[in-house]
Write a protein that holds these residues in place. Sequence first.
Motif, PDB file in Angstrom:
ATOM      1  N   LEU A 160       0.801  -1.214   0.000  1.00  0.00           N
ATOM      2  CA  LEU A 160       0.000   0.000   0.000  1.00  0.00           C
ATOM      3  C   LEU A 160       0.838   1.270   0.000  1.00  0.00           C
ATOM      4  N   LEU A 161       2.054   1.207   0.551  1.00  0.00           N
ATOM      5  CA  LEU A 161       2.849   2.423   0.724  1.00  0.00           C
ATOM      6  C   LEU A 161       4.145   2.475  -0.076  1.00  0.00           C
ATOM      7  N   ARG A 162       4.745   1.339  -0.385  1.00  0.00           N
ATOM      8  CA  ARG A 162       6.127   1.387  -0.863  1.00  0.00           C
ATOM      9  C   ARG A 162       6.383   0.724  -2.212  1.00  0.00           C
ATOM     10  N   ILE A 163       5.693  -0.333  -2.527  1.00  0.00           N
ATOM     11  CA  ILE A 163       5.973  -1.062  -3.764  1.00  0.00           C
ATOM     12  C   ILE A 163       5.587  -0.193  -4.964  1.00  0.00           C
ATOM     13  N   PRO A 164       6.468  -0.010  -5.944  1.00  0.00           N
ATOM     14  CA  PRO A 164       6.119   0.794  -7.130  1.00  0.00           C
ATOM     15  C   PRO A 164       4.861   0.260  -7.810  1.00  0.00           C
ATOM     16  N   ILE A 165       4.042   1.171  -8.295  1.00  0.00           N
ATOM     17  CA  ILE A 165       2.783   0.791  -8.938  1.00  0.00           C
ATOM     18  C   ILE A 165       3.046  -0.120 -10.134  1.00  0.00           C
ATOM     19  N   GLU A 166       4.139   0.141 -10.857  1.00  0.00           N
ATOM     20  CA  GLU A 166       4.464  -0.698 -12.021  1.00  0.00           C
ATOM     21  C   GLU A 166       4.680  -2.150 -11.606  1.00  0.00           C
ATOM     22  N   LYS A 167       5.339  -2.337 -10.471  1.00  0.00           N
ATOM     23  CA  LYS A 167       5.595  -3.698  -9.992  1.00  0.00           C
ATOM     24  C   LYS A 167       4.302  -4.366  -9.540  1.00  0.00           C
ATOM     25  N   ILE A 168       3.416  -3.596  -8.909  1.00  0.00           N
ATOM     26  CA  ILE A 168       2.120  -4.148  -8.499  1.00  0.00           C
ATOM     27  C   ILE A 168       1.327  -4.543  -9.736  1.00  0.00           C
ATOM     28  N   SER A 169       1.389  -3.722 -10.772  1.00  0.00           N
ATOM     29  CA  SER A 169       0.658  -4.015 -11.999  1.00  0.00           C
ATOM     30  C   SER A 169       1.146  -5.304 -12.645  1.00  0.00           C
ATOM     31  N   GLN A 170       2.459  -5.502 -12.647  1.00  0.00           N
ATOM     32  CA  GLN A 170       3.014  -6.720 -13.235  1.00  0.00           C
ATOM     33  C   GLN A 170       2.549  -7.963 -12.491  1.00  0.00           C
ATOM     34  N   ALA A 171       2.430  -7.862 -11.162  1.00  0.00           N
ATOM     35  CA  ALA A 171       2.065  -9.033 -10.357  1.00  0.00           C
ATOM     36  C   ALA A 171       0.560  -9.218 -10.230  1.00  0.00           C
ATOM     37  N   ALA A 172      -0.162  -8.099 -10.112  1.00  0.00           N
ATOM     38  CA  ALA A 172      -1.581  -8.182  -9.773  1.00  0.00           C
ATOM     39  C   ALA A 172      -2.510  -7.803 -10.913  1.00  0.00           C
ATOM     40  N   GLY A 173      -1.984  -7.159 -11.933  1.00  0.00           N
ATOM     41  CA  GLY A 173      -2.825  -6.666 -13.014  1.00  0.00           C
ATOM     42  C   GLY A 173      -3.098  -5.181 -12.864  1.00  0.00           C
ATOM     43  N   ALA A 174      -3.489  -4.560 -13.956  1.00  0.00           N
ATOM     44  CA  ALA A 174      -3.645  -3.106 -13.999  1.00  0.00           C
ATOM     45  C   ALA A 174      -4.752  -2.607 -13.081  1.00  0.00           C
ATOM     46  N   LYS A 175      -5.818  -3.381 -12.936  1.00  0.00           N
ATOM     47  CA  LYS A 175      -6.962  -2.909 -12.144  1.00  0.00           C
ATOM     48  C   LYS A 175      -6.601  -2.764 -10.676  1.00  0.00           C
ATOM     49  N   ILE A 176      -5.984  -3.781 -10.095  1.00  0.00           N
ATOM     50  CA  ILE A 176      -5.602  -3.711  -8.687  1.00  0.00           C
ATOM     51  C   ILE A 176      -4.543  -2.635  -8.479  1.00  0.00           C
ATOM     52  N   ALA A 177      -3.590  -2.544  -9.409  1.00  0.00           N
ATOM     53  CA  ALA A 177      -2.560  -1.508  -9.300  1.00  0.00           C
ATOM     54  C   ALA A 177      -3.180  -0.120  -9.338  1.00  0.00           C
ATOM     55  N   GLU A 178      -4.165   0.073 -10.213  1.00  0.00           N
ATOM     56  CA  GLU A 178      -4.855   1.357 -10.282  1.00  0.00           C
ATOM     57  C   GLU A 178      -5.558   1.660  -8.955  1.00  0.00           C
ATOM     58  N   GLY A 179      -6.159   0.626  -8.354  1.00  0.00           N
ATOM     59  CA  GLY A 179      -6.834   0.812  -7.071  1.00  0.00           C
ATOM     60  C   GLY A 179      -5.881   1.262  -5.989  1.00  0.00           C
ATOM     61  N   VAL A 180      -4.687   0.657  -5.943  1.00  0.00           N
ATOM     62  CA  VAL A 180      -3.684   1.061  -4.953  1.00  0.00           C
ATOM     63  C   VAL A 180      -3.269   2.511  -5.189  1.00  0.00           C
ATOM     64  N   ALA A 181      -3.059   2.886  -6.447  1.00  0.00           N
ATOM     65  CA  ALA A 181      -2.669   4.266  -6.775  1.00  0.00           C
ATOM     66  C   ALA A 181      -3.750   5.254  -6.343  1.00  0.00           C
ATOM     67  N   LYS A 182      -5.020   4.914  -6.564  1.00  0.00           N
ATOM     68  CA  LYS A 182      -6.113   5.805  -6.193  1.00  0.00           C
ATOM     69  C   LYS A 182      -6.201   5.941  -4.674  1.00  0.00           C
ATOM     70  N   VAL A 183      -5.972   4.849  -3.962  1.00  0.00           N
ATOM     71  CA  VAL A 183      -5.983   4.906  -2.499  1.00  0.00           C
ATOM     72  C   VAL A 183      -4.826   5.774  -1.998  1.00  0.00           C
ATOM     73  N   ARG A 184      -3.667   5.629  -2.612  1.00  0.00           N
ATOM     74  CA  ARG A 184      -2.504   6.408  -2.177  1.00  0.00           C
ATOM     75  C   ARG A 184      -2.734   7.902  -2.297  1.00  0.00           C
TER      76      ARG A 184
END
Length: 459
Positions: free
Chosen positions: A388-412
Amino acid sequence: MEFVADLHLHSKYSRAVSQNMVLPIMAKWAQKKGLGIISSSDWTHPLWLREMKAELEEASEGLYKLKGQSSPLFLLSTEIASIYTEAGKLRRIHNLLFSPNIETAEKINKKLLGLGCNLSSDGRPIIGLSSRHLLELVLEIDERIMLIPCHIWTPHFGMYGSASGFDSLNQAFGELDKYIYGIETGLSSDPAMNWQVEELDNRSILSFSDAHSPAKMGREATVFTIQNSKSKSQNYNSKLKISYDDIAAAIKRDPEGKFKIGYTIEFYPEEGKYHFSGHRNCKIVRGPNDTKTDGNICPVCKRRLTEGVLHRVQQLAKKSMSDVVQEKISPSGIKWHVARSKNHPPFVKLVPFLEVIAEAMESTTASIKVKTKFDELCAQLGTEIEILLRIPIEKISQAAGAKIAEGVAKVRNGNIAIDPGYDGEYGKVKIWNPEKDPSADSGHGKIEEPKTDQIGLQF
């Protein structure tokens, strides 16, 4: 170096608590969440205390660990419900007690039993002692004990609560209020709301989860960092140890202490169960402005509404929200809330990762597929707090997909909306397609343009 701490939890011996709230499972979830220190909780209950003594060993002075494991660390805290009549009014106040060791906890239990308190019926016992009497009792046993008024604004069980609380710490604790070094925000308020109250100017504003199940652990937390240090290491097993006295010194804001409160991690207060006023059964909900216009009587049942935390804060506040807080975007896209007075540490508001995944997958947090995805991503990327705080959004997108990564970015960056909770009903988060600006009800104002990280936190 920092230690993320959740020091208000409950065990399986408390009412309405999951049977999975046992030490080994709590420890497993603490590691998954990214918590370095957690509460061993409920030590007033004799059966739970027996389990604690069998399963824990001291890791550093006043902090414990599971036998054979190095993390997480456990601090002895417990919640006690004081129900009594004072000044012609029924008071129902919940307080946290921090004990420096098991021996001191046993002394407190013995004293409470001697006064006729029933400690066996609930892990969060109900006693007839006033908050002041309880504080006086524990300080006579050991001055290192700390009492923290918990979920301080909750209408029915908070020290400032509208239904049974007080208007000041002095009203509740008398001349012993000088021993109240910090308060717990509760889920329905955030630090900035508390910064509006003058008597809290020089007290620590603490946040913990009050979790009744493992998955809820860490939804709020307080982060202890080294005083005057620029080190950002997350190594909880470092040779540098933290003790009970270190945590107490940080809460007391001791400038000579080894650690300080670096920042807090917050639930969005709108998501809390008592943020707005209302009647759940009548489906009536009102914000402070609506209450000023329409009053505090339910139009359906004609009874008084359960007053929300935001309304109650405004009753006691001596400062406006714009006077106490400013919002800044760090280089990593995280919205930080910073005290204008520089007298309090900053905080960040997050939505639990399980909720982000559930909305992205158009499912619920109870879904097996959502829980499985949560476990997979934590195993692959790191702890929930790191994601939620530290992992780059690009890395989250690679592992979880664009939708979840977008959700984390919006929460941040706070680009979400929440239908505020009221009268025991949790608020409802909307991460995608929000219908309104989430700042409108919080009173926090608009965010500033992105800039360099002025609060010195790099994630």
